[in-house]
Write a protein that holds these residues in place. Sequence first.
Motif, PDB file in Angstrom:
ATOM      1  N   MET A  76      -7.650 -18.095  -9.143  1.00  0.00           N
ATOM      2  CA  MET A  76      -6.912 -16.878  -8.791  1.00  0.00           C
ATOM      3  C   MET A  76      -7.773 -15.966  -7.936  1.00  0.00           C
ATOM      4  N   LYS A  77      -7.096 -15.199  -7.086  1.00  0.00           N
ATOM      5  CA  LYS A  77      -7.729 -14.036  -6.481  1.00  0.00           C
ATOM      6  C   LYS A  77      -7.284 -12.827  -7.282  1.00  0.00           C
ATOM      7  N   ILE A  78      -8.251 -12.040  -7.725  1.00  0.00           N
ATOM      8  CA  ILE A  78      -7.976 -10.872  -8.564  1.00  0.00           C
ATOM      9  C   ILE A  78      -8.573  -9.649  -7.890  1.00  0.00           C
ATOM     10  N   ALA A  79      -7.782  -8.603  -7.730  1.00  0.00           N
ATOM     11  CA  ALA A  79      -8.269  -7.333  -7.190  1.00  0.00           C
ATOM     12  C   ALA A  79      -8.318  -6.303  -8.306  1.00  0.00           C
ATOM     13  N   VAL A  80      -9.422  -5.585  -8.380  1.00  0.00           N
ATOM     14  CA  VAL A  80      -9.569  -4.505  -9.353  1.00  0.00           C
ATOM     15  C   VAL A  80      -9.725  -3.205  -8.580  1.00  0.00           C
ATOM     16  N   VAL A  81      -8.809  -2.276  -8.808  1.00  0.00           N
ATOM     17  CA  VAL A  81      -8.808  -1.014  -8.078  1.00  0.00           C
ATOM     18  C   VAL A  81      -9.539   0.043  -8.891  1.00  0.00           C
ATOM     19  N   ALA A  82     -10.677   0.500  -8.386  1.00  0.00           N
ATOM     20  CA  ALA A  82     -11.569   1.512  -8.958  1.00  0.00           C
ATOM     21  C   ALA A  82     -12.657   0.845  -9.799  1.00  0.00           C
ATOM     22  N   LEU A  83     -13.890   0.960  -9.320  1.00  0.00           N
ATOM     23  CA  LEU A  83     -15.028   0.308  -9.962  1.00  0.00           C
ATOM     24  C   LEU A  83     -15.872   1.324 -10.726  1.00  0.00           C
ATOM     25  N   LYS A 123     -16.689   3.083 -14.774  1.00  0.00           N
ATOM     26  CA  LYS A 123     -17.350   2.584 -15.973  1.00  0.00           C
ATOM     27  C   LYS A 123     -16.484   1.636 -16.789  1.00  0.00           C
ATOM     28  N   ILE A 124     -15.195   1.582 -16.471  1.00  0.00           N
ATOM     29  CA  ILE A 124     -14.319   0.580 -17.079  1.00  0.00           C
ATOM     30  C   ILE A 124     -13.954  -0.486 -16.046  1.00  0.00           C
ATOM     31  N   GLY A 125     -13.600  -0.069 -14.849  1.00  0.00           N
ATOM     32  CA  GLY A 125     -13.143  -1.000 -13.831  1.00  0.00           C
ATOM     33  C   GLY A 125     -14.179  -2.032 -13.426  1.00  0.00           C
ATOM     34  N   LEU A 126     -15.431  -1.612 -13.246  1.00  0.00           N
ATOM     35  CA  LEU A 126     -16.454  -2.572 -12.829  1.00  0.00           C
ATOM     36  C   LEU A 126     -16.727  -3.614 -13.913  1.00  0.00           C
ATOM     37  N   PRO A 127     -16.927  -3.233 -15.176  1.00  0.00           N
ATOM     38  CA  PRO A 127     -17.075  -4.278 -16.200  1.00  0.00           C
ATOM     39  C   PRO A 127     -15.865  -5.213 -16.280  1.00  0.00           C
ATOM     40  N   LEU A 128     -14.656  -4.678 -16.059  1.00  0.00           N
ATOM     41  CA  LEU A 128     -13.478  -5.547 -16.048  1.00  0.00           C
ATOM     42  C   LEU A 128     -13.570  -6.566 -14.916  1.00  0.00           C
ATOM     43  N   ALA A 129     -13.940  -6.104 -13.723  1.00  0.00           N
ATOM     44  CA  ALA A 129     -14.078  -7.014 -12.591  1.00  0.00           C
ATOM     45  C   ALA A 129     -15.108  -8.096 -12.895  1.00  0.00           C
ATOM     46  N   VAL A 130     -16.201  -7.687 -13.519  1.00  0.00           N
ATOM     47  CA  VAL A 130     -17.245  -8.644 -13.896  1.00  0.00           C
ATOM     48  C   VAL A 130     -16.706  -9.643 -14.913  1.00  0.00           C
ATOM     49  N   GLN A 131     -15.963  -9.160 -15.893  1.00  0.00           N
ATOM     50  CA  GLN A 131     -15.377 -10.048 -16.901  1.00  0.00           C
ATOM     51  C   GLN A 131     -14.463 -11.083 -16.251  1.00  0.00           C
ATOM     52  N   PHE A 132     -13.621 -10.640 -15.328  1.00  0.00           N
ATOM     53  CA  PHE A 132     -12.686 -11.554 -14.674  1.00  0.00           C
ATOM     54  C   PHE A 132     -13.447 -12.615 -13.867  1.00  0.00           C
ATOM     55  N   ALA A 133     -14.491 -12.176 -13.166  1.00  0.00           N
ATOM     56  CA  ALA A 133     -15.273 -13.113 -12.357  1.00  0.00           C
ATOM     57  C   ALA A 133     -16.037 -14.099 -13.230  1.00  0.00           C
ATOM     58  N   ASP A 134     -16.476 -13.623 -14.380  1.00  0.00           N
ATOM     59  CA  ASP A 134     -17.280 -14.446 -15.285  1.00  0.00           C
ATOM     60  C   ASP A 134     -16.433 -15.458 -16.054  1.00  0.00           C
ATOM     61  N   ALA A 135     -15.121 -15.202 -16.111  1.00  0.00           N
ATOM     62  CA  ALA A 135     -14.245 -16.038 -16.937  1.00  0.00           C
ATOM     63  C   ALA A 135     -14.061 -17.436 -16.372  1.00  0.00           C
ATOM     64  N   ASP A 136     -14.136 -17.568 -15.042  1.00  0.00           N
ATOM     65  CA  ASP A 136     -13.882 -18.869 -14.418  1.00  0.00           C
ATOM     66  C   ASP A 136     -14.545 -18.886 -13.048  1.00  0.00           C
ATOM     67  N   PRO A 137     -15.406 -19.854 -12.763  1.00  0.00           N
ATOM     68  CA  PRO A 137     -16.071 -19.917 -11.456  1.00  0.00           C
ATOM     69  C   PRO A 137     -15.095 -20.001 -10.283  1.00  0.00           C
ATOM     70  N   HIS A 161     -12.396 -18.216  -9.907  1.00  0.00           N
ATOM     71  CA  HIS A 161     -11.780 -16.936  -9.591  1.00  0.00           C
ATOM     72  C   HIS A 161     -12.521 -16.239  -8.449  1.00  0.00           C
ATOM     73  N   GLU A 162     -11.765 -15.634  -7.558  1.00  0.00           N
ATOM     74  CA  GLU A 162     -12.320 -14.750  -6.534  1.00  0.00           C
ATOM     75  C   GLU A 162     -11.943 -13.323  -6.919  1.00  0.00           C
ATOM     76  N   VAL A 163     -12.928 -12.502  -7.205  1.00  0.00           N
ATOM     77  CA  VAL A 163     -12.659 -11.141  -7.652  1.00  0.00           C
ATOM     78  C   VAL A 163     -13.178 -10.168  -6.609  1.00  0.00           C
ATOM     79  N   VAL A 164     -12.300  -9.263  -6.193  1.00  0.00           N
ATOM     80  CA  VAL A 164     -12.651  -8.232  -5.214  1.00  0.00           C
ATOM     81  C   VAL A 164     -12.370  -6.878  -5.841  1.00  0.00           C
ATOM     82  N   GLY A 165     -13.384  -6.030  -5.923  1.00  0.00           N
ATOM     83  CA  GLY A 165     -13.202  -4.673  -6.406  1.00  0.00           C
ATOM     84  C   GLY A 165     -13.084  -3.724  -5.239  1.00  0.00           C
TER      85      GLY A 165
END
Length: 442
Positions: free
Chosen positions: A1-8, A10-24, A26-30
């Motif tokens: 999946m490509k996942i976009a996280v809007v706003a990085l 103190k919550i958004g950045l760890p979420l983006a990291v979690q999504f990226a870490d869940a599956d190699p 995944h393409e995550v863009v914050g």
Amino acid sequence: MKIAVVALGKIGLPLAVQFADADPAHEVVGVDVDQRVVDSVNRGQEPFPGEDHLADKLADLVPAGRLRASTDYADAIPGADAVVVVVPLFVDEATGAPDFGWMDAATRSLAQHLGPGTLVSYETTLPVGTTRDRWKPMIEEISGLAEGSDFHLVFSPERVLTGRVFADLRRYPKLVGGLSEAGTAAAVAFYQDVLDFDTRLDLPRPNGVWDLGSAEAAEMAKLAETTYRDVNIGLANQFARFADTVGIDVHRVIEACNSQPYSHIHTPGIAVGGHCIPVYPRLYLSTDPDATVVASARAANAAMPEYAVARAASLLGSLDGLRVLVLGASYRGKVKETAFSGVFATVAALRSRGAQVLVHDPMYTDDELASFGWTPYHWAAGQPGEPVDVAIVQADHPEYAHLCAADLPGLRLLLDGRRTTDPSNFTGTPRLTIGGGEPVPA
């Protein structure tokens, strides 16, 4: 999946990291409006301190190409399978009304680049009805897409605490509420893919992703669980104030009450701060203004800094001209954040009584403290500071647990608003707490 996280943040950045870490795969863009945050993330460096495991995960994921950041919605949103929005929602200090300025701007920007087949999930805490009545028509009008067929829109509140986001993502069920059954199913599948859950036996059903049935139910669940805490603390503070008048240590009372399973009284204190507990009851009140219990508790908690200062003044007779040190600018210990911190009301109450106010916080530089209009105070273990008459502990930083009277020359009174200090370190110096019932002259 490509996942976009809007706003990085103190919550958004760890979420983006979690999504990226869940599956190699995944393409995550914050996406964030702050270029400094974007640059820091793209260097694989944390833009703010204090979040467990964040630095190590960024250092692994960014060089591997699994996570990147941008200021450009046109880069982050097109082609995304899921867009997760964690933009702050502010509350007007005077009226308590929600200020949607930043969220509206972010929603318009993502809608301009939204493509068919995308799941859009709002994780920012919202007043009940906002997802359906505000975001749905706004996104449809700007994107030209129809919710429920061209894209799916859901609400799924964050339920984590800054500093331990990754642990909390595993610990608590993920709540989801959609505007359609298909949207809810898409959100459940998404979060099951990007999150891992610890086994918990104290839940009515297995830990994991929970379908709340509607966006409104999910919105209310987040408001209710946080408003409960504010109301509970308000009750504890009422008990504490009464205990002070009759010479009872309310903490011993609360410990006794909570020894059976039907009592869960929280801890009283000088202030309730942060982005959540003092804010979300106001969001709830914005749609349920007749909630008198919620309003009364919020007022009781907001009055605690003034109560603490008045308690100190009652012992000394007057604070006029005295040097008073406020220990802790942060809203709570080990977090560098002043959102709705009790420091502001505490300083205001002291200045209204003519005190000369100084502020210390181990997480802030002198320049940062001065930027708030405060006079910085210097103290460190084994290095006594300048003389002060009164010290008030406002934040429970661990450094204050070792504070002693010798560290603050001339100290005539300590008011520990968080019960952080050791009483044995202040033998011979009056020490007051919130709800401690220590004798104070009328």
